[in-house]
Structures are given as structure tokens and as C-alpha cells.
Design an enzyme around this catalytic site. Structure first.
Site, PDB file in Angstrom:
ATOM      1  N   GLY A   1       0.831  -1.207   0.000  1.00  0.00           N
ATOM      2  CA  GLY A   1       0.000   0.000   0.000  1.00  0.00           C
ATOM      3  C   GLY A   1       0.857   1.244   0.000  1.00  0.00           C
TER       4      GLY A   1
ATOM      5  N   CYS B   1       5.280  -6.333   1.318  1.00  0.00           N
ATOM      6  CA  CYS B   1       5.682  -4.925   1.185  1.00  0.00           C
ATOM      7  C   CYS B   1       5.221  -4.104   2.397  1.00  0.00           C
ATOM      8  CB  CYS B   1       5.181  -4.366  -0.146  1.00  0.00           C
ATOM      9  SG  CYS B   1       6.042  -2.863  -0.611  1.00  0.00           S
ATOM     10  N   TYR B   2       4.183  -3.266   2.246  1.00  0.00           N
ATOM     11  CA  TYR B   2       3.705  -2.530   3.427  1.00  0.00           C
ATOM     12  C   TYR B   2       3.336  -3.522   4.534  1.00  0.00           C
ATOM     13  CZ  TYR B   2       0.951   0.401   6.515  1.00  0.00           C
ATOM     14  OH  TYR B   2       0.475   1.050   7.623  1.00  0.00           O
TER      15      TYR B   2
ATOM     16  N   HIS C   1       7.124  -8.289  -4.405  1.00  0.00           N
ATOM     17  CA  HIS C   1       5.741  -8.643  -4.753  1.00  0.00           C
ATOM     18  C   HIS C   1       5.682  -9.984  -5.481  1.00  0.00           C
ATOM     19  CE1 HIS C   1       3.752  -4.881  -3.589  1.00  0.00           C
ATOM     20  NE2 HIS C   1       4.960  -4.372  -3.796  1.00  0.00           N
TER      21      HIS C   1
ATOM     22  N   GLU D   1       3.089 -11.574  -6.167  1.00  0.00           N
ATOM     23  CA  GLU D   1       1.836 -11.678  -6.920  1.00  0.00           C
ATOM     24  C   GLU D   1       1.968 -11.209  -8.364  1.00  0.00           C
ATOM     25  OE1 GLU D   1       2.614  -9.584  -4.565  1.00  0.00           O
ATOM     26  OE2 GLU D   1       1.444  -7.735  -4.511  1.00  0.00           O
TER      27      GLU D   1
ATOM     28  N   SER E   1     -26.493  -7.257 -21.954  1.00  0.00           N
ATOM     29  CA  SER E   1     -25.823  -6.508 -23.023  1.00  0.00           C
ATOM     30  C   SER E   1     -25.310  -7.430 -24.113  1.00  0.00           C
ATOM     31  CB  SER E   1     -24.636  -5.734 -22.434  1.00  0.00           C
ATOM     32  OG  SER E   1     -23.618  -6.651 -22.069  1.00  0.00           O
ATOM     33  N   GLY E   2     -25.215  -8.722 -23.792  1.00  0.00           N
ATOM     34  CA  GLY E   2     -24.631  -9.661 -24.759  1.00  0.00           C
ATOM     35  C   GLY E   2     -23.160  -9.881 -24.496  1.00  0.00           C
ATOM     36  N   GLY E   3     -22.600  -9.153 -23.538  1.00  0.00           N
ATOM     37  CA  GLY E   3     -21.220  -9.400 -23.115  1.00  0.00           C
ATOM     38  C   GLY E   3     -21.182 -10.655 -22.249  1.00  0.00           C
ATOM     39  N   VAL E   4     -19.976 -11.134 -21.967  1.00  0.00           N
ATOM     40  CA  VAL E   4     -19.837 -12.393 -21.233  1.00  0.00           C
ATOM     41  C   VAL E   4     -20.548 -12.309 -19.872  1.00  0.00           C
ATOM     42  CG1 VAL E   4     -18.180 -14.109 -20.410  1.00  0.00           C
ATOM     43  CG2 VAL E   4     -17.515 -12.519 -22.195  1.00  0.00           C
ATOM     44  N   ASP E   5     -20.299 -11.220 -19.151  1.00  0.00           N
ATOM     45  CA  ASP E   5     -20.769 -11.145 -17.774  1.00  0.00           C
ATOM     46  C   ASP E   5     -22.293 -11.177 -17.670  1.00  0.00           C
ATOM     47  OD1 ASP E   5     -18.081 -10.728 -17.587  1.00  0.00           O
ATOM     48  OD2 ASP E   5     -18.247  -8.570 -17.275  1.00  0.00           O
ATOM     49  N   SER E   6     -22.951 -10.272 -18.399  1.00  0.00           N
ATOM     50  CA  SER E   6     -24.409 -10.241 -18.253  1.00  0.00           C
ATOM     51  C   SER E   6     -25.034 -11.492 -18.867  1.00  0.00           C
ATOM     52  CB  SER E   6     -24.992  -8.965 -18.864  1.00  0.00           C
ATOM     53  OG  SER E   6     -24.720  -8.887 -20.225  1.00  0.00           O
ATOM     54  N   SER E   7     -24.386 -12.087 -19.874  1.00  0.00           N
ATOM     55  CA  SER E   7     -24.932 -13.311 -20.466  1.00  0.00           C
ATOM     56  C   SER E   7     -24.905 -14.445 -19.459  1.00  0.00           C
ATOM     57  CB  SER E   7     -24.121 -13.727 -21.699  1.00  0.00           C
ATOM     58  OG  SER E   7     -24.088 -12.679 -22.618  1.00  0.00           O
TER      59      SER E   7
ATOM     60  N   LYS F   1     -12.815 -12.314 -14.265  1.00  0.00           N
ATOM     61  CA  LYS F   1     -13.314 -12.553 -15.622  1.00  0.00           C
ATOM     62  C   LYS F   1     -13.096 -13.997 -16.094  1.00  0.00           C
ATOM     63  CE  LYS F   1     -14.923 -10.239 -19.199  1.00  0.00           C
ATOM     64  NZ  LYS F   1     -15.845  -9.110 -19.077  1.00  0.00           N
TER      65      LYS F   1
END
Ligand code: XMP
Length: 520
Positions: A59, A86-87, A176, A178, A230-236, A376
Site C-alpha cells: 500500500g 511490502c507494506y 511482490h 503476486e 448486453s450480450g457481453g460475457v458477464d451479463s450473459s 473474468k
């Protein structure tokens, strides 16, 4: 919180690093559920039985000041293994009596080489050769070891880069692990999870399907849900998931904002109506969106206008039905964290994603966001298990505000048309040359100025089209895509010849950071 039933989980306490999300991802990739929380939420936890490990993120703060973000001391008495990054390392050191100094001489940014001092469970199969390369980004450094700790590794600049208190199972690292720039950083997490926290590998996103369906059933009961599709992956994925839970009580609303890619809207509408047999209502609102966006230049204003208009349209539609109580959205985990700066952690806000930041304060519908704990790629896996077609599942991400944030400056009908044509050419060529699936996201944009060109014997004065194509793991960091020789020349040619209104094509060669994927 969604994953109440997880028997084993790792809590990441967010101190505001831009890469905290990557820690959560790394842990989930290893088959263990992890959640990011801020200090405020940490103080609210009363039952620690399912928490098998705590990670303190990096951070922007410094423990060298009088006041600094810290954890409630009682957490340390819970005997839960801790890893500070780190922090997080500096905080642990401070809490246990170490000394931390801030100085330009001690700072390290970029690659550094670790020197092994001692064996540790945390570094098994990680510190195996003499030149373990890691990614550093710090100005403060621990200069005196805290009580009960020993040094596992150093670098040329910092004496203490990994420390441990074996008895208390508390570990701290200055670099880091990650980020992908740290070679084999995953091994650190593997060791922490399985050798130190002794967690079970029990997290699989595909097995979340049934639990999510049950959760939707029990919260919605006999009410109706309206879903922004919307037809995007998420809302589908959200629509198919909810459809499995409550069938006819799901009403999907597809709002044609006029800001989608060429033909995309019709294509998705047909699939959802005819293939998946969803109850879909189509609303043509393109003129309203364009009217509201008239003369708006500021990106955040555009995002807010679009977000608010969406919700207004939904609320208006919802009133046409009885018993609609819920609005479903495809909000993802990164959207939540990226928009959450005010809730206690210090991650600075970069953009308001329209499905979170753009929400009006007073809403008449309750939100259902079944994907809000997922990344995602996890949504894509879930999509497969709910039967979402490959063509929709592996589509590049498309932002909620659509082409409005890819037309820099004022949005007009004319510019939308020009952009749709240029983008269509670009995306088609990517498919034709088997490049589409090698790229995380690609699009065309229009820059807010005209330049002079010459076509035939005539002078032209037209827009510049910017092409962007990036590779990324999750959209949080990205590198621009290196096209094979000749590809960009061909695209440029096709766009200039095929799209009146554009006389110049440029390719964006910046990574994220320092840029972002979208231009606005
Ligand atoms: P940036 O531009 O922040 O984008 O690097 C990261 C990823 O998020 C997508 N994006 C959005 N998605 N609503 C969305 O659903 C939004 O308002 C939004 N803004 C950016 C972007 O396309 C990229 O995949």
C-alpha cells in the site's frame, strides 16, 4: 458476503496496493478461496474459524509516520498464519518492535536479486538458485529485525527482504510475489497456503454453479427479476444463471444504446431469444443516449450519464410488470474493488465503471450481482457450465459505456457510424488471421481531432483512428500486442479505403500501467 460456506479461506487485508487483486487471483488459481477486505471489515469479523490465513497487502502508506493504517492487535492473538507483503512486512515489523526507515538510498523499484540467508518453509522450491529475481517497489525498508524473527533473504540494498517468526507462523516479504515479474512467485503462495496454513484445495468455480442458483432461488422466491443484458460475457452468464434458477420470472432487458459494435446487438438479441429462449425485451434508446451525451467531453461525466440512463430505463421498464423487486447485473470482483476506494482502503479510484460507480444513490430495485466475487476468467469457466456458447464466452470484454468512451471528446451519430465501420474491419481481420483469441481485448477508437491527408489528388481533413490491442491476464495490467509484420499495414489500408471520415490510423503501444486499456 457470497461465499459464506467456504470451509477454508484466506483473507487478504487491503492496504491500498494497486495489485492487491492479483494476490486474490493467485490464491484462487491454487484452488483456495480468498477474499479481499479492508481494515474496517476486518474489525467486524467475529468468527475466525474458517479463516486459515491472513495476508496483509502492500500500500501507499508508511509506518514511519505517527499515524498509519494498522490492524486491531487482537488479530495477532488468533494464531492464524500471516503473510505480509511490502507494506504488510513493514507493518508486521513495526507491530513486533522492528525499525523501519524511509530513505532514498534504501528504495528499490523494479527487479532485484535475492540472496538466501536461511532455509524456510515459505521459500521451499523458490530460493533454489543464487539469482532469484523478484519485483520490488518500495521506499521504506526494515532496518532492524523485529523480536522473535529471523532473516531468510536479503538483497544488495535491503538486509531484510524475507523474514519469519516460525513459531508464530508470521512471515513478511518486501517484494511482490503476486506480479508476474517475480519469477516463480506462485511458489511463495503455494508454500504459504499448503505448508504453513495447511488449507485444503477445495475451491472450483464450476462447482459454484449450483450454489449460486440455490442462492438466487432463495433470495428471489416468487418475485420477478429484471436483468440488464448486453450480450457481453458477464451479463450473459448472469442471465443464464438466473434463468436456470427462476425461469419465466426473469425478464431480460436489452437496451440498444446505439453505442455497440456493428451488428453486435442484433446478433446477441437473436441468440438469447431463439437459442436460449429467454424472455427478452428490446428497448431502442439510441437517440436518448446520444441526446444526453451531446457536447459532453469529460470521460467521468459520460460514464455517469450512461450509467444513470441505464438505470432509469430499467426502472421505467420494471414498472410495467408486477412484482419486480430485483435488478440483476454482471458486476465482477475487479469492478467492485476498483470502485471501492471510499470504503476504507486507499486504492485510488481510476475510473467509475458504469455498473458500479454510475448507480444513482436512490434506487427502487434491489441488486442481484451473482458474479461480484469472481474474476473474468472465472466467469468464463462458469459460463461454460451454464451452457453459454463459445462465441459469446470468449468474446473480448466490452465496456458498459460502449463506444462513447472510444470516441474521445464529443459523441455524435456520424462518429459512431465511422467508428463502427473501422472497428468492424479490425475485428474481422483479427478473426481471419487467427489473432482474435490471442488477444485479451482489441478495438478501434476515434481521436478528437482531424488531420490533413491526401487521397488521389485531393486534400482530406478527417479523423484519426486509433487501434488498441492488448494481452492481459485479467485486465488489471496489460501489454500491447505485437502484431506480425505487415498486419497493421493491411488494416490501415483497409480502414482508410473502406471508411470515409478516417484518413489516418495509429497503433497504441502503451501498456497498462502507465495507460489504461480504454482511453477514457
Ligand atoms: P481499463 O480501461 O480500466 O479497463 O484499463 C479494464 C477493463 O475493464 C473494462 N471496462 C469496463 N467494463 N464497464 C465495464 O463493464 C465499464 O465502465 C468499464 N470501463 C472499462 C475495459 O474494457 C477493460 O476490459
Amino acid at each position: 458476503m457470497h461465499f459464506k460456506n467456504e470451509k477454508h479461506k484466506i483473507i487478504i487485508v487491503d492496504f491500498g496496493s494497486q495489485v492487491t487483486k492479483l494476490i486474490a487471483r493467485r490464491i484462487r488459481e491454487l484452488g483456495v478461496f480468498s477474499e479481499i477486505i479492508n481494515i474496517k471489515d476486518l474489525t467486524k469479523i467475529s468468527d475466525f474459524t474458517t479463516i486459515k490465513g491472513l495476508i496483509f497487502s502492500g500500500g501507499p502508506s508508511t509506518v514511519t509516520k505517527k499515524e498509519f493504517p494498522t490492524i486491531p492487535k487482537k488479530i495477532l492473538s488468533k494464531k492464524i498464519p500471516i503473510l505480509g507483503i511490502c507494506y504488510g512486512l513493514q507493518l508486521i515489523s513495526k507491530l513486533y518492535g522492528g525499525t523501519i526507515k524511509s530513505s532514498k538510498n534504501r528504495r528499490e523499484f523494479g527487479r532485484a536479486i535475492l540472496i538466501k540467508r536461511k532455509k524456510s518453509l515459505l521459500t521451499k522450491n523458490f530460493l533454489i538458485n543464487k539469482s532469484q529475481s523478484v519485483w520490488m517497489s518500495h521506499q521504506d525498508a526494515v532496518t532492524k529485525l523485529p523480536k522473535g524473527f529471523s532473516i531468510i533473504s536479503s538483497t544488495k540494498n535491503s538486509k531484510l527482504t524475507i523474514i519469519e517468526n516460525k513459531k508464530k507462523k508470521i512471515y513478511g516479504i518486501q517484494f511482490h510475489p503476486e506480479v508476474t515479474h517475480t519469477d516463480n512467485g506462485r511458489q511463495i503462495f503455494k508454500n504459504f497456503l499448503f505448508s504453513i496454513c495447511k488449507v485444503n484445495k477445495s475451491w472450483r468455480v464450476s462447482s459454484e454453479k449450483n450454489r449460486l442458483i440455490q442462492e438466487i432461488k432463495s433470495s428471489v422466491k416468487k418475485d420477478k427479476v429484471i436483468c440488464a443484458l448486453s450480450g457481453g460475457v458477464d451479463s450473459s452468464v448472469v442471465a443464464l444463471l438466473i434463468n436456470k434458477a427462476i425461469k419465466k420470472n426473469l425478464i431480460c432487458i436489452m437496451v440498444d444504446t446505439g453505442l455497440m459494435r456493428k451488428n453486435e446487438f442484433k446478433y446477441s438479441y437473436n441468440i438469447f431469444k431463439n437459442k436460449y429462449k429467454l424472455n427478452v425485451r428490446l428497448i431502442n434508446a439510441s437517440s436518448v443516449f446520444l441526446k444526453k451525451l451531446k457536447n459532453v467531453i469529460d470521460p467521468e461525466k459520460k460514464r455517469k450519464i450512461i450509467g444513470n440512463l441505464f438505470i432509469k430505463i430499467f426502472e421505467k421498464e420494471a414498472k410495467k410488470f408486477k412484482n419486480i423487486k430485483f435488478l440483476a447485473q454482471g458486476t465482477l470482483y475487479p469492478d467492485i474493488i476498483e470502485s471501492k476506494s471510499s470504503s476504507g482502503s486507499k486504492t485510488s479510484k481510476i475510473k467509475s465503471h458504469h455498473n458500479v460507480g454510475g448507480l444513482p444513490k436512490k434506487m427502487n430495485l434491489k441488486l442481484i450481482e451473482p458474479l461480484k466475487e469472481l474474476f473474468k476468467d472465472e466467469v468464463r469457466v462458469l459460463g461454460k457450465s451454464v451452457g453459454l456458447a463459445e462465441s459469446l464466452r470468449n468474446k473480448h470484454p466490452f465496456p458498459g459505456p460502449g463506444l462513447a468512451i472510444r470516441i474521445i471528446g464529443k459523441v455524435t451519430t456520424e462518429k459512431v457510424k465511422v467508428l463502427q465501420e473501422a472497428d468492424h474491419i479490425f475485428i474481422n481481420e483479427l478473426f481471419k488471421h487467427n489473432l482474435y483469441h490471442k488477444i485479451w481485448q482489441a478495438y478501434a477508437a476515434i481521436l478528437p481531432f482531424k488531420t490533413v491527408g491526401v487521397m488521389g489528388d485531393s486534400r482530406t481533413y478527417e479523423y484519426t483512428c486509433l487501434l488498441r490491442a492488448v494481452v492481459s491476464e485479467d485486465g488489471m495490467t496489460a501489454d500491447y500486442f505485437n502484431f506480425p509484420k505487415g498486419f497493421l499495414d493491411r488494416i490501415s489500408n483497409k480502414i482508410i479505403n473502406g471508411v470515409p471520415g478516417i484518413n489516418r490510423v495509429v497503433y497504441d503501444i502503451t501498456s497498462k500501467p502507465p495507460s489504461t486499456i480504454e482511453l477514457e
